[in-house]
Design a protein around this motif. Structure first.
Motif, PDB file in Angstrom:
ATOM      1  N   GLU A 119       0.833  -1.202   0.000  1.00 56.92           N
ATOM      2  CA  GLU A 119       0.000   0.000   0.000  1.00 56.92           C
ATOM      3  C   GLU A 119       0.872   1.259   0.000  1.00 56.92           C
ATOM      4  OE1 GLU A 119      -3.266  -0.295  -0.115  1.00 56.92           O
ATOM      5  OE2 GLU A 119      -3.946   1.722   0.305  1.00 56.92           O
ATOM      6  N   GLU A 120       1.930   1.262   0.833  1.00 60.63           N
ATOM      7  CA  GLU A 120       2.843   2.412   0.870  1.00 60.63           C
ATOM      8  C   GLU A 120       3.550   2.599  -0.465  1.00 60.63           C
ATOM      9  OE1 GLU A 120       5.569   2.314   4.134  1.00 60.63           O
ATOM     10  OE2 GLU A 120       3.959   2.137   5.616  1.00 60.63           O
ATOM     11  N   ALA A 121       3.990   1.497  -1.110  1.00 59.62           N
ATOM     12  CA  ALA A 121       4.664   1.582  -2.405  1.00 59.62           C
ATOM     13  C   ALA A 121       3.726   2.134  -3.466  1.00 59.62           C
ATOM     14  CB  ALA A 121       5.195   0.216  -2.815  1.00 59.62           C
ATOM     15  N   LEU A 122       2.484   1.681  -3.468  1.00 60.03           N
ATOM     16  CA  LEU A 122       1.493   2.166  -4.437  1.00 60.03           C
ATOM     17  C   LEU A 122       1.216   3.648  -4.229  1.00 60.03           C
ATOM     18  CD1 LEU A 122      -0.434   1.381  -6.718  1.00 60.03           C
ATOM     19  CD2 LEU A 122      -2.147   0.891  -4.985  1.00 60.03           C
ATOM     20  N   ASN A 123       1.091   4.060  -2.973  1.00 58.79           N
ATOM     21  CA  ASN A 123       0.858   5.476  -2.684  1.00 58.79           C
ATOM     22  C   ASN A 123       2.045   6.337  -3.092  1.00 58.79           C
ATOM     23  OD1 ASN A 123      -1.670   4.936  -1.656  1.00 58.79           O
ATOM     24  ND2 ASN A 123      -0.990   4.872   0.465  1.00 58.79           N
ATOM     25  N   ALA A 124       3.260   5.833  -2.879  1.00 57.66           N
ATOM     26  CA  ALA A 124       4.464   6.580  -3.265  1.00 57.66           C
ATOM     27  C   ALA A 124       4.563   6.700  -4.784  1.00 57.66           C
ATOM     28  CB  ALA A 124       5.709   5.893  -2.706  1.00 57.66           C
ATOM     29  N   MET A 125       4.168   5.629  -5.491  1.00 60.65           N
ATOM     30  CA  MET A 125       4.216   5.645  -6.954  1.00 60.65           C
ATOM     31  C   MET A 125       3.222   6.652  -7.532  1.00 60.65           C
ATOM     32  SD  MET A 125       4.602   2.036  -9.012  1.00 60.65           S
ATOM     33  CE  MET A 125       2.921   1.666  -8.783  1.00 60.65           C
ATOM     34  N   GLU A 126       2.030   6.697  -6.954  1.00 65.19           N
ATOM     35  CA  GLU A 126       0.982   7.559  -7.491  1.00 65.19           C
ATOM     36  C   GLU A 126       1.057   8.980  -6.966  1.00 65.19           C
ATOM     37  OE1 GLU A 126      -2.766   5.704  -6.910  1.00 65.19           O
ATOM     38  OE2 GLU A 126      -2.329   4.105  -8.328  1.00 65.19           O
ATOM     39  N   GLY A 128       3.277  11.262  -7.387  1.00 65.78           N
ATOM     40  CA  GLY A 128       3.732  12.213  -8.397  1.00 65.78           C
ATOM     41  C   GLY A 128       2.702  12.542  -9.452  1.00 65.78           C
ATOM     42  N   TRP A 129       1.629  11.775  -9.510  1.00 71.24           N
ATOM     43  CA  TRP A 129       0.604  11.977 -10.541  1.00 71.24           C
ATOM     44  C   TRP A 129      -0.535  12.881 -10.082  1.00 71.24           C
ATOM     45  CZ3 TRP A 129       1.364  10.543 -15.432  1.00 71.24           C
ATOM     46  CH2 TRP A 129       2.397   9.652 -15.678  1.00 71.24           C
TER      47      TRP A 129
END
Length: 138
Positions: A119-126, A128-129
């Motif tokens: 969940e943290e990785a997905l939030n970090a990836m998104e 910037g968008w």
């Protein structure tokens, strides 16, 4: 054995609870029907004639209050006022509980560590968008 007075979290009726149970975080309800009603969202403000027509729990709580001859249950003094000191209450973790995503057993509420990391990785990836244009120019 020391006892303290509390108000039921669901119907508001005064109840007597052992101090040891209060310290464990227990003794919040006067009976099992109030505990079940609280889990469904019932609160002392729901104990009135309107809710008594719709809910069996509210009807029981309303009839008990009418039988006692009060419009609203009185507020009992705080635990500190009753004992003259603060009492530390341990938080209740219903463990082992299940992870909200995968259903794996976890100690405490929330996610297991794998789902939490994902969940943290997905939030970090998104992250910037945020605010990025998604429509195409024609």
């Amino acid at each position: 054995m020391t006892t303290v007075e509390k108000n039921c979290a669901a119907c508001g009726a005064p109840i007597t609870v052992r101090l040891a149970d209060h310290k464990r975080g227990w003794g919040r309800f006067c009976d099992k029907s109030c505990a079940a009603g609280y889990k469904c969202g019932m609160r002392p403000r729901d104990v009135n004639k309107g809710h008594a027509k719709e809910s069996v729990w509210a009807e029981k709580a309303f009839s008990e209050r009418e039988a006692a001859g009060v419009d609203e249950w009185p507020k009992v003094p705080t635990i500190k006022e009753q004992l003259g000191r603060k009492v530390k209450v341990r938080p209740i973790y219903h463990s082992p509980s299940s992870c909200r995503k995968c259903g794996k057993r976890v100690n405490g509420p929330g996610l297991c560590w794998e789902c939490d990391e994902a969940e943290e990785a997905l939030n970090a990836m998104e992250a910037g968008w945020d605010g990025h244009k998604t429509g195409s120019a024609a």
